[in-house]
Design a protein around this motif. Structure first.
Motif, PDB file in Angstrom:
ATOM      1  N   LYS A  62     -27.621  -8.539  14.659  1.00 26.10           N
ATOM      2  CA  LYS A  62     -26.489  -7.664  14.961  1.00 26.10           C
ATOM      3  C   LYS A  62     -25.222  -8.053  14.192  1.00 26.10           C
ATOM      4  O   LYS A  62     -24.214  -7.346  14.267  1.00 26.10           O
ATOM      5  CB  LYS A  62     -26.184  -7.714  16.458  1.00 26.10           C
ATOM      6  N   PHE A  63     -25.293  -9.190  13.469  1.00 21.21           N
ATOM      7  CA  PHE A  63     -24.094  -9.702  12.807  1.00 21.21           C
ATOM      8  C   PHE A  63     -24.319  -9.920  11.316  1.00 21.21           C
ATOM      9  O   PHE A  63     -25.413 -10.269  10.886  1.00 21.21           O
ATOM     10  CB  PHE A  63     -23.650 -11.014  13.456  1.00 21.21           C
ATOM     11  N   ARG A  64     -23.247  -9.734  10.555  1.00 19.05           N
ATOM     12  CA  ARG A  64     -23.300  -9.988   9.121  1.00 19.05           C
ATOM     13  C   ARG A  64     -23.160 -11.475   8.832  1.00 19.05           C
ATOM     14  O   ARG A  64     -23.737 -11.989   7.875  1.00 19.05           O
ATOM     15  CB  ARG A  64     -22.180  -9.214   8.428  1.00 19.05           C
ATOM     16  N   ALA A  65     -22.415 -12.158   9.665  1.00 17.83           N
ATOM     17  CA  ALA A  65     -22.238 -13.612   9.557  1.00 17.83           C
ATOM     18  C   ALA A  65     -21.538 -14.076  10.820  1.00 17.83           C
ATOM     19  O   ALA A  65     -20.936 -13.284  11.547  1.00 17.83           O
ATOM     20  CB  ALA A  65     -21.423 -13.987   8.325  1.00 17.83           C
ATOM     21  N   LEU A  66     -21.636 -15.386  11.084  1.00 23.19           N
ATOM     22  CA  LEU A  66     -20.948 -15.975  12.225  1.00 23.19           C
ATOM     23  C   LEU A  66     -20.151 -17.178  11.753  1.00 23.19           C
ATOM     24  O   LEU A  66     -20.636 -17.975  10.946  1.00 23.19           O
ATOM     25  CB  LEU A  66     -21.940 -16.407  13.312  1.00 23.19           C
ATOM     26  N   VAL A  67     -18.914 -17.280  12.257  1.00 23.88           N
ATOM     27  CA  VAL A  67     -18.025 -18.375  11.882  1.00 23.88           C
ATOM     28  C   VAL A  67     -17.618 -19.109  13.154  1.00 23.88           C
ATOM     29  O   VAL A  67     -16.881 -18.565  13.980  1.00 23.88           O
ATOM     30  CB  VAL A  67     -16.774 -17.865  11.142  1.00 23.88           C
ATOM     31  N   GLY A  68     -18.108 -20.331  13.310  1.00 25.76           N
ATOM     32  CA  GLY A  68     -17.797 -21.113  14.492  1.00 25.76           C
ATOM     33  C   GLY A  68     -16.700 -22.126  14.202  1.00 25.76           C
ATOM     34  O   GLY A  68     -16.887 -23.032  13.384  1.00 25.76           O
ATOM     35  N   LEU A  69     -15.552 -21.963  14.858  1.00 29.10           N
ATOM     36  CA  LEU A  69     -14.464 -22.930  14.725  1.00 29.10           C
ATOM     37  C   LEU A  69     -14.601 -23.958  15.842  1.00 29.10           C
ATOM     38  O   LEU A  69     -14.773 -23.594  17.005  1.00 29.10           O
ATOM     39  CB  LEU A  69     -13.105 -22.244  14.835  1.00 29.10           C
ATOM     40  N   GLN A  70     -14.529 -25.221  15.489  1.00 28.15           N
ATOM     41  CA  GLN A  70     -14.701 -26.293  16.475  1.00 28.15           C
ATOM     42  C   GLN A  70     -15.988 -26.029  17.261  1.00 28.15           C
ATOM     43  O   GLN A  70     -16.013 -26.017  18.483  1.00 28.15           O
ATOM     44  CB  GLN A  70     -13.495 -26.387  17.394  1.00 28.15           C
ATOM     45  N   SER A  71     -17.055 -25.829  16.523  1.00 30.50           N
ATOM     46  CA  SER A  71     -18.331 -25.410  17.092  1.00 30.50           C
ATOM     47  C   SER A  71     -19.337 -26.555  17.066  1.00 30.50           C
ATOM     48  O   SER A  71     -19.516 -27.215  16.048  1.00 30.50           O
ATOM     49  CB  SER A  71     -18.867 -24.207  16.289  1.00 30.50           C
ATOM     50  N   ALA A  72     -19.981 -26.785  18.191  1.00 31.50           N
ATOM     51  CA  ALA A  72     -21.041 -27.788  18.302  1.00 31.50           C
ATOM     52  C   ALA A  72     -21.929 -27.402  19.473  1.00 31.50           C
ATOM     53  O   ALA A  72     -21.491 -26.707  20.399  1.00 31.50           O
ATOM     54  CB  ALA A  72     -20.475 -29.190  18.500  1.00 31.50           C
ATOM     55  N   ALA A  73     -23.174 -27.854  19.444  1.00 27.61           N
ATOM     56  CA  ALA A  73     -24.131 -27.474  20.484  1.00 27.61           C
ATOM     57  C   ALA A  73     -23.800 -28.091  21.831  1.00 27.61           C
ATOM     58  O   ALA A  73     -24.177 -27.558  22.879  1.00 27.61           O
ATOM     59  CB  ALA A  73     -25.543 -27.873  20.059  1.00 27.61           C
ATOM     60  N   ASN A  74     -23.098 -29.216  21.835  1.00 29.38           N
ATOM     61  CA  ASN A  74     -22.682 -29.869  23.067  1.00 29.38           C
ATOM     62  C   ASN A  74     -21.605 -30.896  22.719  1.00 29.38           C
ATOM     63  O   ASN A  74     -21.622 -31.461  21.627  1.00 29.38           O
ATOM     64  CB  ASN A  74     -23.854 -30.555  23.769  1.00 29.38           C
ATOM     65  N   THR A  75     -20.673 -31.094  23.619  1.00 27.86           N
ATOM     66  CA  THR A  75     -19.649 -32.111  23.406  1.00 27.86           C
ATOM     67  C   THR A  75     -19.450 -32.896  24.696  1.00 27.86           C
ATOM     68  O   THR A  75     -19.539 -32.331  25.790  1.00 27.86           O
ATOM     69  CB  THR A  75     -18.297 -31.489  22.992  1.00 27.86           C
ATOM     70  N   PRO A  76     -19.186 -34.184  24.612  1.00 21.18           N
ATOM     71  CA  PRO A  76     -18.984 -35.002  25.816  1.00 21.18           C
ATOM     72  C   PRO A  76     -17.669 -34.646  26.517  1.00 21.18           C
ATOM     73  O   PRO A  76     -16.688 -34.289  25.869  1.00 21.18           O
ATOM     74  CB  PRO A  76     -18.966 -36.426  25.268  1.00 21.18           C
ATOM     75  N   ARG A  77     -17.667 -34.735  27.827  1.00 24.28           N
ATOM     76  CA  ARG A  77     -16.453 -34.475  28.607  1.00 24.28           C
ATOM     77  C   ARG A  77     -15.516 -35.679  28.486  1.00 24.28           C
ATOM     78  O   ARG A  77     -15.931 -36.817  28.701  1.00 24.28           O
ATOM     79  CB  ARG A  77     -16.804 -34.230  30.071  1.00 24.28           C
ATOM     80  N   TYR A  78     -14.274 -35.424  28.152  1.00 23.85           N
ATOM     81  CA  TYR A  78     -13.308 -36.505  27.949  1.00 23.85           C
ATOM     82  C   TYR A  78     -12.226 -36.520  29.027  1.00 23.85           C
ATOM     83  O   TYR A  78     -11.268 -37.299  28.944  1.00 23.85           O
ATOM     84  CB  TYR A  78     -12.640 -36.393  26.579  1.00 23.85           C
ATOM     85  N   TYR A  79     -12.341 -35.688  30.059  1.00 22.60           N
ATOM     86  CA  TYR A  79     -11.298 -35.518  31.056  1.00 22.60           C
ATOM     87  C   TYR A  79     -11.937 -35.476  32.452  1.00 22.60           C
ATOM     88  O   TYR A  79     -13.158 -35.311  32.600  1.00 22.60           O
ATOM     89  CB  TYR A  79     -10.537 -34.205  30.807  1.00 22.60           C
ATOM     90  N   ASP A  80     -11.109 -35.606  33.476  1.00 22.42           N
ATOM     91  CA  ASP A  80     -11.557 -35.492  34.862  1.00 22.42           C
ATOM     92  C   ASP A  80     -11.296 -34.060  35.328  1.00 22.42           C
ATOM     93  O   ASP A  80     -10.133 -33.669  35.518  1.00 22.42           O
ATOM     94  CB  ASP A  80     -10.793 -36.486  35.735  1.00 22.42           C
ATOM     95  N   PRO A  81     -12.330 -33.233  35.510  1.00 18.21           N
ATOM     96  CA  PRO A  81     -12.120 -31.820  35.843  1.00 18.21           C
ATOM     97  C   PRO A  81     -11.482 -31.587  37.203  1.00 18.21           C
ATOM     98  O   PRO A  81     -10.941 -30.510  37.466  1.00 18.21           O
ATOM     99  CB  PRO A  81     -13.536 -31.236  35.799  1.00 18.21           C
TER     100      PRO A  81
END
Length: 267
Positions: free
Chosen positions: A45-64
């Protein structure tokens, strides 16, 4: 709580409602994460995708828990959570404007988004199935970011055959809003490459056109014009591809900054 299914559903419904044919999609942070899901589930459905600050998973660095604590102002806590993710060399006004957006969310909004970002949207086991021959995938990650670091992005990109990575100097987690002119310079080569792959686009654009708020020609969103940027900050016209729509819709901003909002597009 935001989920992969609900987030994707909103995006695809939006595209269908506007009758867009294979648009280029770009998202940042959780938007960069959902780009991976779109590449997995709807690449054709897309011509291209541009992911800014994109990663499959990132560690939590804060207390939610601080985001929904009865003795803590949740809006201020939300802004404080992301304040250190921007490059200190980015313009102060733009950094504070970015934080202002985070302070506009109601109770539970940011926490709900983070449910997707930290729990539901973990795609580490699936990114290997992304086919960049169907829709090219570009990673653009600012170097000054400990939420989605360049290493996080590169680790994800290694598992995607054909994915391209661009690490952006002196930019952080919100490149399009913390330093728009610097981000545009990083983005233009990617847009040029996407346009070069589409033979019906030429290497030049015709003219800038002011568009009133609400006009559907503002869409699809590919680029954010910096509030208050001078005309000189626009990139040379010869580098812009004809026929590629580039638009901006202004987000809520403090009254003092409203007067310098702009809306523009390239026809």
């Amino acid at each position: 709580r935001l989920t992969s299914a609900s987030y994707t559903g909103i995006i695809m419904a939006f595209i269908e409602a506007l009758g867009l044919e294979r648009p280029v999609v770009m998202g940042c942070s959780i938007g960069g994460r959902i780009c991976l899901h779109l590449a997995l589930e709807h690449a054709a459905k897309f011509r291209a995708l541009v992911g800014l600050q994109s990663a499959a998973n990132t560690p939590r660095y804060y207390d939610p828990s601080w985001l929904a604590h009865p003795e803590v102002n949740g809006q201020v806590a939300s802004a404080a959570t992301v304040m250190g993710l921007m490059c200190p060399e980015s313009p102060e006004a733009e950094r504070w404007e970015t934080l202002w957006h985070y302070m506009q969310g109601g109770p539970g909004i940011f926490s709900g988004d983070l449910h997707f970002y930290q729990i539901d949207g973990d795609y580490r086991a699936r990114v290997k199935d992304i086919d960049t021959k169907v829709a090219p995938y570009y990673f653009l990650t600012g170097e000054y970011d400990y939420s989605c670091s360049p290493e996080d992005t590169q680790e994800t990109a290694v598992g995607i055959a054909g994915a391209k990575v661009r690490i952006m100097k002196k930019l952080g987690h919100f490149p399009m809003s913390e330093n728009p002119p610097a981000f545009i310079e990083e983005l233009l080569p990617v847009l040029d490459e996407i346009a070069a792959g589409l033979r019906r686009f030429s290497a030049a654009f015709r003219r800038f056109e002011r568009v009133p708020v609400g006009d559907k020609r503002l869409l699809p969103l590919l680029l954010q014009k910096p509030a208050g940027a001078h005309e000189a900050n626009r990139a040379p016209r010869a580098r812009r591809p004809r026929g590629m729509t580039v638009a901006v819709i202004a987000l809520p901003r403090p009254p003092a900054l409203q007067a310098r909002s702009r809306h523009w597009s390239m026809p």
